[in-house]
Design a protein around this motif. Structure first.
Motif, PDB file in Angstrom:
ATOM      1  N   PHE A   1      -1.899   1.953 -19.631  1.00 58.32           N
ATOM      2  CA  PHE A   1      -0.559   1.378 -19.598  1.00 58.32           C
ATOM      3  C   PHE A   1       0.135   1.520 -20.957  1.00 58.32           C
ATOM      4  CE2 PHE A   1       2.580  -2.083 -19.426  1.00 58.32           C
ATOM      5  CZ  PHE A   1       3.151  -1.837 -18.186  1.00 58.32           C
ATOM      6  N   GLY A   2      -0.601   1.316 -22.031  1.00 60.17           N
ATOM      7  CA  GLY A   2      -0.016   1.386 -23.366  1.00 60.17           C
ATOM      8  C   GLY A   2       0.391   2.771 -23.796  1.00 60.17           C
ATOM      9  N   SER A   3      -0.084   3.810 -23.100  1.00 58.86           N
ATOM     10  CA  SER A   3       0.258   5.179 -23.464  1.00 58.86           C
ATOM     11  C   SER A   3       1.544   5.661 -22.798  1.00 58.86           C
ATOM     12  CB  SER A   3      -0.883   6.124 -23.082  1.00 58.86           C
ATOM     13  OG  SER A   3      -0.944   6.299 -21.672  1.00 58.86           O
ATOM     14  N   LEU A   4       2.089   4.857 -21.896  1.00 56.36           N
ATOM     15  CA  LEU A   4       3.281   5.255 -21.159  1.00 56.36           C
ATOM     16  C   LEU A   4       4.544   5.038 -21.986  1.00 56.36           C
ATOM     17  CD1 LEU A   4       2.432   3.572 -17.740  1.00 56.36           C
ATOM     18  CD2 LEU A   4       2.017   5.950 -18.385  1.00 56.36           C
ATOM     19  N   SER A   5       5.589   5.776 -21.658  1.00 55.36           N
ATOM     20  CA  SER A   5       6.887   5.547 -22.286  1.00 55.36           C
ATOM     21  C   SER A   5       7.482   4.250 -21.742  1.00 55.36           C
ATOM     22  CB  SER A   5       7.833   6.708 -21.984  1.00 55.36           C
ATOM     23  OG  SER A   5       8.205   6.707 -20.607  1.00 55.36           O
ATOM     24  N   SER A   6       8.510   3.748 -22.406  1.00 50.03           N
ATOM     25  CA  SER A   6       9.140   2.501 -21.955  1.00 50.03           C
ATOM     26  C   SER A   6       9.706   2.648 -20.552  1.00 50.03           C
ATOM     27  CB  SER A   6      10.237   2.077 -22.937  1.00 50.03           C
ATOM     28  OG  SER A   6      11.211   3.098 -23.075  1.00 50.03           O
ATOM     29  N   GLY A   7      10.286   3.815 -20.248  1.00 48.96           N
ATOM     30  CA  GLY A   7      10.819   4.032 -18.914  1.00 48.96           C
ATOM     31  C   GLY A   7       9.743   4.084 -17.860  1.00 48.96           C
ATOM     32  N   GLU A   8       8.609   4.708 -18.176  1.00 50.36           N
ATOM     33  CA  GLU A   8       7.486   4.771 -17.225  1.00 50.36           C
ATOM     34  C   GLU A   8       6.912   3.387 -16.971  1.00 50.36           C
ATOM     35  OE1 GLU A   8       6.017   9.291 -18.436  1.00 50.36           O
ATOM     36  OE2 GLU A   8       5.152   7.537 -19.425  1.00 50.36           O
ATOM     37  N   ARG A   9       6.787   2.584 -18.028  1.00 56.71           N
ATOM     38  CA  ARG A   9       6.266   1.218 -17.844  1.00 56.71           C
ATOM     39  C   ARG A   9       7.200   0.412 -16.947  1.00 56.71           C
ATOM     40  NH1 ARG A   9       4.513   1.640 -23.492  1.00 56.71           N
ATOM     41  NH2 ARG A   9       6.496   0.726 -24.173  1.00 56.71           N
ATOM     42  N   ARG A  10       8.511   0.596 -17.120  1.00 57.67           N
ATOM     43  CA  ARG A  10       9.462  -0.149 -16.288  1.00 57.67           C
ATOM     44  C   ARG A  10       9.321   0.264 -14.820  1.00 57.67           C
ATOM     45  NH1 ARG A  10      13.359  -2.583 -18.899  1.00 57.67           N
ATOM     46  NH2 ARG A  10      11.638  -2.709 -20.372  1.00 57.67           N
TER      47      ARG A  10
ATOM     48  N   LEU B   1      15.910  -8.048 -10.418  1.00 59.82           N
ATOM     49  CA  LEU B   1      15.717  -7.338 -11.678  1.00 59.82           C
ATOM     50  C   LEU B   1      16.495  -8.027 -12.779  1.00 59.82           C
ATOM     51  CD1 LEU B   1      16.296  -4.769  -9.316  1.00 59.82           C
ATOM     52  CD2 LEU B   1      14.819  -3.817 -11.074  1.00 59.82           C
ATOM     53  N   ASP B   2      15.777  -8.456 -13.808  1.00 54.37           N
ATOM     54  CA  ASP B   2      16.382  -9.165 -14.934  1.00 54.37           C
ATOM     55  C   ASP B   2      16.553  -8.200 -16.109  1.00 54.37           C
ATOM     56  OD1 ASP B   2      17.299 -11.138 -16.661  1.00 54.37           O
ATOM     57  OD2 ASP B   2      15.277 -11.741 -17.239  1.00 54.37           O
ATOM     58  N   GLU B   3      17.803  -7.902 -16.456  1.00 54.24           N
ATOM     59  CA  GLU B   3      18.111  -7.011 -17.582  1.00 54.24           C
ATOM     60  C   GLU B   3      17.193  -5.777 -17.559  1.00 54.24           C
ATOM     61  OE1 GLU B   3      20.671  -7.717 -19.210  1.00 54.24           O
ATOM     62  OE2 GLU B   3      20.926  -9.879 -19.261  1.00 54.24           O
ATOM     63  N   PRO B   4      17.250  -4.973 -16.499  1.00 52.22           N
ATOM     64  CA  PRO B   4      16.247  -3.918 -16.326  1.00 52.22           C
ATOM     65  C   PRO B   4      16.263  -2.820 -17.379  1.00 52.22           C
ATOM     66  CG  PRO B   4      18.010  -3.684 -14.717  1.00 52.22           C
ATOM     67  CD  PRO B   4      18.213  -5.007 -15.386  1.00 52.22           C
ATOM     68  N   SER B   5      17.386  -2.628 -18.093  1.00 56.26           N
ATOM     69  CA  SER B   5      17.431  -1.538 -19.074  1.00 56.26           C
ATOM     70  C   SER B   5      17.043  -1.972 -20.483  1.00 56.26           C
ATOM     71  CB  SER B   5      18.830  -0.912 -19.110  1.00 56.26           C
ATOM     72  OG  SER B   5      19.782  -1.838 -19.603  1.00 56.26           O
ATOM     73  N   THR B   6      16.643  -3.241 -20.650  1.00 60.84           N
ATOM     74  CA  THR B   6      16.252  -3.731 -21.967  1.00 60.84           C
ATOM     75  C   THR B   6      15.139  -2.874 -22.555  1.00 60.84           C
ATOM     76  OG1 THR B   6      16.864  -6.000 -21.425  1.00 60.84           O
ATOM     77  CG2 THR B   6      15.319  -5.705 -23.236  1.00 60.84           C
ATOM     78  N   ALA B   7      15.316  -2.437 -23.800  1.00 63.90           N
ATOM     79  CA  ALA B   7      14.330  -1.650 -24.561  1.00 63.90           C
ATOM     80  C   ALA B   7      14.175  -0.224 -24.060  1.00 63.90           C
ATOM     81  CB  ALA B   7      12.968  -2.340 -24.589  1.00 63.90           C
ATOM     82  N   LEU B   8      15.025   0.219 -23.142  1.00 65.50           N
ATOM     83  CA  LEU B   8      14.956   1.595 -22.676  1.00 65.50           C
ATOM     84  C   LEU B   8      15.915   2.471 -23.477  1.00 65.50           C
ATOM     85  CD1 LEU B   8      14.856   1.305 -18.779  1.00 65.50           C
ATOM     86  CD2 LEU B   8      12.969   1.215 -20.413  1.00 65.50           C
ATOM     87  N   ASP B   9      15.510   3.724 -23.714  1.00 62.37           N
ATOM     88  CA  ASP B   9      16.430   4.643 -24.380  1.00 62.37           C
ATOM     89  C   ASP B   9      17.451   5.149 -23.363  1.00 62.37           C
ATOM     90  OD1 ASP B   9      15.226   6.702 -22.883  1.00 62.37           O
ATOM     91  OD2 ASP B   9      13.889   7.276 -24.525  1.00 62.37           O
ATOM     92  N   PHE B  10      18.392   5.966 -23.837  1.00 61.64           N
ATOM     93  CA  PHE B  10      19.513   6.387 -22.998  1.00 61.64           C
ATOM     94  C   PHE B  10      19.029   7.132 -21.760  1.00 61.64           C
ATOM     95  CE2 PHE B  10      22.871   9.572 -22.012  1.00 61.64           C
ATOM     96  CZ  PHE B  10      23.849   8.685 -21.585  1.00 61.64           C
ATOM     97  N   ALA B  11      18.097   8.079 -21.956  1.00 56.92           N
ATOM     98  CA  ALA B  11      17.613   8.872 -20.819  1.00 56.92           C
ATOM     99  C   ALA B  11      16.896   8.001 -19.798  1.00 56.92           C
ATOM    100  CB  ALA B  11      16.689   9.981 -21.314  1.00 56.92           C
ATOM    101  N   ALA B  12      16.042   7.083 -20.282  1.00 56.98           N
ATOM    102  CA  ALA B  12      15.303   6.201 -19.368  1.00 56.98           C
ATOM    103  C   ALA B  12      16.254   5.270 -18.619  1.00 56.98           C
ATOM    104  CB  ALA B  12      14.267   5.396 -20.137  1.00 56.98           C
TER     105      ALA B  12
END
Length: 261
Positions: free
Chosen positions: A144-153, A170-181
């Motif tokens: 789990f820790g090796s995944l990107s932020s978007g993959e974890r979401r 879904l609570d603030e689903p884009s929090t901590a995601l980069d633009f592409a994710a």
């Protein structure tokens, strides 16, 4: 129109000694999707906890609050009927836990490793189906820790879907995601809506609201400030009043873009 799965009228909700929601009324029908929008401190987090049964409204004063038609409910039952995705869930998993196990553990209401848990073949099929819907089944054996932020979401959403809930929150689903994710997540939410999934999206970004989601509720200082079709609600005037800054709303392909103006 289907009967409401969530209904609250003339209610007050306290968080400690703070009155978080006041004279609050809102109804959400079964199968309905909507976005709850508001600035920080508007009452979104309290509404979310009310919707998932974690807090209760003050009794009396002619108020009422029902979930699935009941004034009293079991949190265990609600966890199967309402799937919830929160950004802070990421921190609850051991980075070395297999991503697929994070989805499976939802079936036991846990966040820990699944080493000592028993799962039926049907459980494993349900978990795989949820991961396939989110496009991450090929990552199930990754830590789990090796995944990107978007993959974890995406795994968190799969985890919430594994019970086949009646509604996904879904609570603030884009929090901590980069633009592409963030863009990928928006596309996934749009697909879930097109597939008939009922969603309640809690956000302070109008740009997160998928085109297939039409109803928007604005919260401000613990009250419902507006409720209706998004193009009637998300206007320059309302956005300026809600966020106390000059804003300009533009629409493109059903998506809402808000800029300073």
């Amino acid at each position: 129109m289907d009967a409401p799965f969530f209904e609250i009228r003339n209610a007050r909700v306290w968080r400690g000694e703070t009155l978080a929601l006041d004279d609050f009324s809102l109804s959400i029908c079964a199968g309905e999707s909507l976005a709850i929008l508001g600035p920080n401190g508007a009452g979104k987090s309290t509404f979310l906890k009310l919707l998932t049964g974690e807090v209760r409204a003050e009794s009396g004063r002619g108020s009422e609050c029902r979930l699935f038609g009941e004034e009293l409910w079991s949190l265990e039952e609600l966890r199967h009927r309402i799937g919830v995705v929160m950004p802070e869930e990421v921190a609850r998993f051991d980075p070395e836990e297999l991503a697929g196990d994070a989805v499976l553990s939802s079936l036991r209401g846990a966040y820990g490793r699944t080493k000592w848990m028993r799962f039926s073949p049907a459980d494993r099929v349900a978990a795989m189906d949820a991961m396939e819907r989110m496009g991450v089944a090929n990552l199930a054996k990754r830590e789990f820790g090796s995944l990107s932020s978007g993959e974890r979401r995406r795994f968190l959403i799969a985890r919430a879907l594994v019970h086949q809930p009646e509604v996904l929150v879904l609570d603030e689903p884009s929090t901590a995601l980069d633009f592409a994710a963030s863009l990928q997540l928006s596309g996934l939410l749009q697909q879930l809506l097109e597939d008939g999934r009922a969603l309640v999206l809690v956000t302070h970004h109008p740009g997160e609201i998928p085109p297939a989601m039409n109803r928007v509720v604005l919260l401000d200082h613990g009250k419902v400030a507006a409720d209706g079709p998004k193009k009637k609600i998300l206007t320059n005037e309302r956005m300026k009043e809600l966020y106390q800054v000059g804003l300009k709303v533009r629409w493109s392909g059903g998506w809402c873009e808000v800029r300073p103006g």
